[in-house]
Motif scaffolding. Structure first.
Motif, PDB file in Angstrom:
ATOM      1  N   ALA A  64      -7.187  -8.746  -3.753  1.00 36.92           N
ATOM      2  CA  ALA A  64      -5.834  -9.052  -4.225  1.00 36.92           C
ATOM      3  C   ALA A  64      -4.763  -8.484  -3.306  1.00 36.92           C
ATOM      4  O   ALA A  64      -3.649  -9.006  -3.249  1.00 36.92           O
ATOM      5  CB  ALA A  64      -5.640  -8.508  -5.638  1.00 36.92           C
ATOM      6  N   GLY A  65      -5.092  -7.418  -2.575  1.00 33.52           N
ATOM      7  CA  GLY A  65      -4.115  -6.732  -1.748  1.00 33.52           C
ATOM      8  C   GLY A  65      -3.995  -7.244  -0.335  1.00 33.52           C
ATOM      9  O   GLY A  65      -3.372  -6.577   0.512  1.00 33.52           O
ATOM     10  N   ASN A  66      -4.548  -8.423  -0.065  1.00 34.83           N
ATOM     11  CA  ASN A  66      -4.451  -9.013   1.274  1.00 34.83           C
ATOM     12  C   ASN A  66      -4.261 -10.518   1.164  1.00 34.83           C
ATOM     13  O   ASN A  66      -4.704 -11.140   0.179  1.00 34.83           O
ATOM     14  CB  ASN A  66      -5.728  -8.717   2.078  1.00 34.83           C
ATOM     15  N   PRO A  67      -3.610 -11.148   2.146  1.00 38.39           N
ATOM     16  CA  PRO A  67      -3.461 -12.603   2.123  1.00 38.39           C
ATOM     17  C   PRO A  67      -4.816 -13.279   2.272  1.00 38.39           C
ATOM     18  O   PRO A  67      -5.747 -12.694   2.845  1.00 38.39           O
ATOM     19  CB  PRO A  67      -2.548 -12.886   3.326  1.00 38.39           C
ATOM     20  N   GLU A  73     -11.887 -10.206   6.440  1.00 41.07           N
ATOM     21  CA  GLU A  73     -11.708  -9.237   7.525  1.00 41.07           C
ATOM     22  C   GLU A  73     -11.438  -7.837   6.980  1.00 41.07           C
ATOM     23  O   GLU A  73     -12.042  -6.848   7.432  1.00 41.07           O
ATOM     24  CB  GLU A  73     -10.547  -9.693   8.406  1.00 41.07           C
ATOM     25  N   ARG A  74     -10.568  -7.733   5.997  1.00 38.16           N
ATOM     26  CA  ARG A  74     -10.215  -6.425   5.453  1.00 38.16           C
ATOM     27  C   ARG A  74     -11.347  -5.843   4.614  1.00 38.16           C
ATOM     28  O   ARG A  74     -11.562  -4.623   4.602  1.00 38.16           O
ATOM     29  CB  ARG A  74      -8.932  -6.519   4.624  1.00 38.16           C
ATOM     30  N   PHE A 156      -5.986  -0.179   3.396  1.00 36.16           N
ATOM     31  CA  PHE A 156      -6.614  -1.499   3.458  1.00 36.16           C
ATOM     32  C   PHE A 156      -6.072  -2.497   2.432  1.00 36.16           C
ATOM     33  O   PHE A 156      -6.439  -3.670   2.474  1.00 36.16           O
ATOM     34  CB  PHE A 156      -8.138  -1.359   3.277  1.00 36.16           C
ATOM     35  N   ALA A 157      -5.220  -2.056   1.516  1.00 33.00           N
ATOM     36  CA  ALA A 157      -4.678  -2.963   0.506  1.00 33.00           C
ATOM     37  C   ALA A 157      -3.171  -2.769   0.374  1.00 33.00           C
ATOM     38  O   ALA A 157      -2.675  -1.643   0.398  1.00 33.00           O
ATOM     39  CB  ALA A 157      -5.353  -2.722  -0.845  1.00 33.00           C
ATOM     40  N   ARG A 161       1.580  -6.580  -2.831  1.00 36.64           N
ATOM     41  CA  ARG A 161       0.889  -7.868  -3.026  1.00 36.64           C
ATOM     42  C   ARG A 161       0.027  -7.830  -4.283  1.00 36.64           C
ATOM     43  O   ARG A 161      -0.039  -8.807  -5.036  1.00 36.64           O
ATOM     44  CB  ARG A 161       0.044  -8.201  -1.788  1.00 36.64           C
ATOM     45  N   ILE A 162      -0.665  -6.724  -4.519  1.00 40.44           N
ATOM     46  CA  ILE A 162      -1.509  -6.601  -5.712  1.00 40.44           C
ATOM     47  C   ILE A 162      -0.694  -6.849  -6.971  1.00 40.44           C
ATOM     48  O   ILE A 162      -1.189  -7.434  -7.951  1.00 40.44           O
ATOM     49  CB  ILE A 162      -2.175  -5.209  -5.760  1.00 40.44           C
ATOM     50  N   ASN A 163       0.559  -6.439  -6.972  1.00 39.57           N
ATOM     51  CA  ASN A 163       1.394  -6.564  -8.165  1.00 39.57           C
ATOM     52  C   ASN A 163       2.132  -7.889  -8.262  1.00 39.57           C
ATOM     53  O   ASN A 163       2.987  -8.060  -9.144  1.00 39.57           O
ATOM     54  CB  ASN A 163       2.358  -5.382  -8.236  1.00 39.57           C
TER      55      ASN A 163
END
Length: 398
Positions: A64-67, A73-74, A156-157, A161-163
């Motif tokens: 959730a914390g990355n596009p 990759e992450r 790493f996150a 974005r997570i929110n």
């Protein structure tokens, strides 16, 4: 996976308003879930709800914390970061075709597990000094200190974005230490911070309770190791395609020695009976469907009654499709499989998850929306295989 297959899968999965990824806890086994996610990503399947417990919560944060284009990759960077120790020799990845006899591999894995106990894991947890074990504070009452995990999650996150709940709903489960109640931290209800994910993975007595808004929480796996029920029962009820990724199997052989007893005990304790949950919810959904059809037959004059007002929220004609994947133990794995973070093992778990989801997605029909007369269905790549293996074993024993 070729473009034609990916297009066929995309055309089916987009028919669901909810596409959920449900991630069980299991420590070092969690890289299996990362492999599953890679397979979903290569097929173009993008969940809009990710729910996790323990290591599943950490994987949920990374997803959730990355596009979308950077998630695999992450995930890879995170798992390599926590599994690679600066001074410890790193065995080649599975693509190098390393084959070790099971007996030797068992010794290697035991050494990796012993190292984790003595040294901890990079960016994850470190042993407390012996004189610190007498602490009288809840955040320090443990064998290991997990404070390094906060910096790792932030590295790493992206928590902004997570929110963004409109992009992806995120739910992670934990247990309130004071009252023993199970709690879900959900980004549709509150802002999620690193401590919410750390709390979900705070398994005692190894890891300390994590304070969140004045309360202390432990690992959600103490009560339920999968958020499946939460995802299925949380209103509003909508048609859903759910990928349930388990790291422990409820089914397994009867142990013959104490080491096998330890392995089997963990499997049973943390498997959370996913199939039992789906069976119960399948029956409940059938009752809801029947109730929906019955109240539709009532005349308009009856719809102002108290009985109707009570029955209407319980009625539901929504359709749910649960795709179940379960990690399968390797012959050489032992009771320490959940804290054996060796690089070779991590890559093997990852490869197993990728292989299983590719084989699952090859059954395009499994993703189709259930019919109105059978609104709740489940699919499991290993279900028939496991039943056949147990029948064969019973025949051999007789």
């Amino acid at each position: 996976m070729d473009r034609v297959q990916a297009a066929a899968i995309g055309a089916v999965y987009r028919d669901y308003p909810v596409v959920a990824l449900v991630l069980q806890g299991g420590g070092a086994l969690g890289s299996y879930q990362a492999g599953v996610y890679e397979g979903l990503a290569e097929a173009g399947v993008q969940p809009n709800w990710t729910a996790g417990i323990s290591i599943g919560a950490l994987n949920a944060a990374l997803i959730a914390g990355n596009p979308p284009e950077r998630r695999v990759e992450r995930l890879r960077e995170f798992w390599e970061f926590i599994c690679r120790q600066p001074w410890w020799p790193t065995l080649p990845a599975p693509e190098a075709s390393v084959e070790l006899p099971d007996a030797i591999r068992g010794v290697v894995d035991s050494m990796e597990a012993a190292r984790a106990i003595l040294e901890g894991q990079n960016g994850f947890f470190v042993p407390r000094p012996w004189f610190g074990l007498a602490s009288q504070h809840p955040s320090q009452a443990s064998y290991y200190d997990t404070r390094p995990l906060r910096a790792t999650l932030e590295r790493f996150a992206d928590f902004d974005r997570i929110n963004q709940a409109r992009e992806m709903r995120v739910s992670v489960g934990a247990v309130n230490v004071r009252d023993g109640n199970f709690t879900y931290f959900d980004n549709t209800e509150r802002e999620l911070r690193p401590e919410h994910f750390m709390a979900s993975g705070a398994l005692p007595p190894g890891f300390p309770a994590v304070e969140v808004d004045g309360e202390f929480y432990w690992d959600g796996g103490l009560v339920s190791n999968t958020p499946l029920y939460y995802v299925l029962a949380k209103p509003p009820r909508r048609d859903a395609l759910i990928f349930q990724i388990d790291l422990w199997s409820a089914n397994g052989p009867v142990p013959r020695d104490l080491q096998q007893v330890a392995v089997r005990q963990k499997d049973i304790q943390y498997s959370s009976r996913t199939r039992m949950v789906t069976d119960v919810l399948m029956e409940a959904q059938e009752y809801r469907r029947l109730l929906h059809e019955l109240i539709a037959l009532l005349p308009e004059s009856a719809r102002s009654s108290e009985a109707y007002r009570q029955a209407e929220p319980l009625a539901c004609a929504r359709r749910r499709n649960v795709i179940h994947l379960i990690y399968r133990d390797k012959p050489y794995e032992s009771y320490h499989k959940d804290y054996q973070f060796g690089m070779l093992t991590m890559n093997e778990h990852w490869a197993s998850g990728l292989t299983d989801i590719r084989a699952t997605l090859a059954h395009h029909d499994w993703l189709e929306r259930p019919s109105a007369d059978q609104p709740f269905v489940t699919h499991d790549l290993h279900r028939g295989r496991g039943d056949s293996e147990r029948a064969a074993a019973a025949g051999a024993a007789s």
